[in-house]
Design an enzyme around this catalytic site. Structure first.
Site, mmCIF file in Angstrom:
data_model
loop_
_atom_site.group_PDB
_atom_site.id
_atom_site.type_symbol
_atom_site.label_atom_id
_atom_site.label_comp_id
_atom_site.label_asym_id
_atom_site.label_seq_id
_atom_site.Cartn_x
_atom_site.Cartn_y
_atom_site.Cartn_z
ATOM 1 N N SER A 174 27.300 37.050 33.221
ATOM 2 C CA SER A 174 28.446 37.919 32.991
ATOM 3 C C SER A 174 28.459 38.351 31.523
ATOM 4 O O SER A 174 27.479 38.911 31.051
ATOM 5 C CB SER A 174 29.732 37.201 33.413
ATOM 6 O OG SER A 174 30.820 38.090 33.471
ATOM 7 N N ASP A 339 29.041 39.342 45.025
ATOM 8 C CA ASP A 339 29.695 39.765 43.779
ATOM 9 C C ASP A 339 30.227 41.188 43.922
ATOM 10 O O ASP A 339 29.469 42.133 44.131
ATOM 11 C CB ASP A 339 28.684 39.704 42.636
ATOM 12 C CG ASP A 339 29.312 39.837 41.260
ATOM 13 O OD1 ASP A 339 30.442 40.346 41.151
ATOM 14 O OD2 ASP A 339 28.641 39.446 40.277
ATOM 15 N N HIS A 369 31.551 36.794 42.169
ATOM 16 C CA HIS A 369 31.011 36.781 40.808
ATOM 17 C C HIS A 369 30.917 35.366 40.236
ATOM 18 O O HIS A 369 29.965 35.032 39.526
ATOM 19 C CB HIS A 369 31.894 37.658 39.923
ATOM 20 C CG HIS A 369 31.399 37.807 38.527
ATOM 21 N ND1 HIS A 369 30.206 38.417 38.202
ATOM 22 C CD2 HIS A 369 31.941 37.407 37.336
ATOM 23 C CE1 HIS A 369 30.035 38.407 36.894
ATOM 24 N NE2 HIS A 369 31.067 37.783 36.342
#
Length: 390
Positions: A174, A339, A369
């Site tokens: 991320s 995700d 995610h």
């Protein structure tokens, strides 16, 4: 109407008021943190300089005499340097990747020297909006705009201070993946291998839109005060706006299927949604909002979210394809099949553009995610695949 829940009189439970900021402050227990201070002001991509930069970091293992065994682990938006270890004084939560870092684990600390900095702009020991400037005043809303390149520039200074010329592996997911990519593109000679998880080459319009709603929630909180709230009394910080931002973000981090299987339409125990109470899923989101308000800082949330929206490895480098061709590291890119914040298609594009990357690896997970944090049994072999060949 059918399917009405039982009529319980109780409403939502009250929780202790959060501090104005959940940031780590001087005088708090240091825990396992160490610090490096930059010798000169940091020049910023958007213009200007940031003076007095200090980065907090944690480290595990021992650096080899030739510094060839160093691994850099980069955290996500509300993470910190505490990758491994228990909660305790100075560390409000356990290590966020505990199953991966330690003796005999994928990042075997009997072999590797693992370094995890708290990101520049963060709130757990590194310079950020909650930090005190040289004039004795907290930065607050005057803290400058940062990009991932600025954050990596500070991490380069950290590596220099530690005597590390080249990382055996840089890994992040991320927001951490954005910085990992910037390391490999901007400093290719210093990255031997790269693992990017749940991260695109550039933030797209939808991701920026989700971030914008979260930023508006914080800035529209009357207790935001233009970012100058850090010394307000308990309960007088922008925790409502931060909580709303967290609730929204958390929905994008997980999946509808997971929320449905865990909570369905059930009311929270002892509460009646028809009488001012909550559904169980609402209680779940409230819980995460409250937890964050006690351990994080709204100003850092704004600074880091804006940095994520600015993420674009191709900016000023002739576009994404040209930027990715700079990478010399051996690469693996992995995405989570469920995700919805950073869909697999974006990771597939990234993997295809990196010159030394294998095909996209897919983490199978019901968690969306957050799968890059939770599916450590699938992430571990990817780490071993890279460091085993270094």
């Amino acid at each position: 109407m059918t399917g009405a829940p039982p009529h319980a009189p109780a409403g939502p439970l009250t929780v202790p008021l959060p501090p104005a900021s959940g940031a780590w402050r001087e005088g708090d227990p240091p825990g396992e943190r160490r610090w490096v201070s930059l010798l000169a002001p940091l020049r910023l991509e958007a213009g200007g300089e940031l003076p007095g930069v200090r980065l907090a970091y944690e480290a595990w293992g021992r650096l080899a005499p030739d510094a060839s065994n160093a691994v850099l682990v980069l955290h996500a938006l509300t993470g910190d340097s505490h990758v491994s270890g228990p909660a305790g004084p100075g560390h409000p939560t356990p290590g966020w990747w505990d199953p991966l870092v330690g003796p005999g684990l994928a990042l075997d600390t009997d072999r590797w020297f693992v370094v995890a900095p708290n990101v520049l702009g963060g709130c757990q020991g590194s310079t950020g909006p909650s930090s005190v400037r040289a004039d004795g005043v907290r930065w607050g809303g005057a803290f400058p705009f940062l990009t991932p390149r600025d954050q990596v520039a500070a991490e380069v200074a950290l590596a220099d201070a530690l005597g590390i010329d080249r990382w055996a592996l840089v890994v992040g997911g991320s927001m951490g993946g954005m910085r990992a990519l910037e390391w490999a593109v901007g400093h290719p000679q210093r990255v031997a291998s790269l693992l990017v998880l749940a991260c695109p080459a550039a933030s797209d319009a939808e991701q920026i839109a989700w971030s914008h709603v979260q930023l508006r929630a914080i800035r529209d909180d009357e207790r935001w005060r233009g970012g100058h709230y850090h010394d307000a009394p308990v309960g007088e910080g922008p925790h409502r706006g931060l909580g709303t931002a967290r609730r929204l973000a958390h929905v994008t981090y997980r999946t509808g299927a997971e929320l449905g299987s865990r909570f369905g339409r059930a009311p929270q125990s002892g509460e009646d949604p028809w009488r001012g109470g909550r559904y169980a899923v609402e209680s779940y989101l409230d819980h995460h909002a409250d937890k964050l308000a006690h351990r994080f800082d709204a100003g850092s949330y704004v600074t880091l979210t804006e940095a994520m929206s600015s993420h674009d490895v191709g900016r000023g480098r002739g576009g994404t394809a040209a930027a990715l061709r700079r990478v010399t590291a051996r690469c693996l890119v992995a995405g989570v099949d469920s995700d919805r914040l950073y869909p697999l298609a974006r990771q597939r594009e990234l993997a295809a553009g990196l010159p030394h990357s294998d095909a996209l690896r897919v983490l199978a997970s019901p968690y969306g995610h957050d799968g890059f944090l939770l599916e450590t049994e699938q992430v571990g072999p990817l780490v071993r695949e890279l460091v085993g060949g270094v």
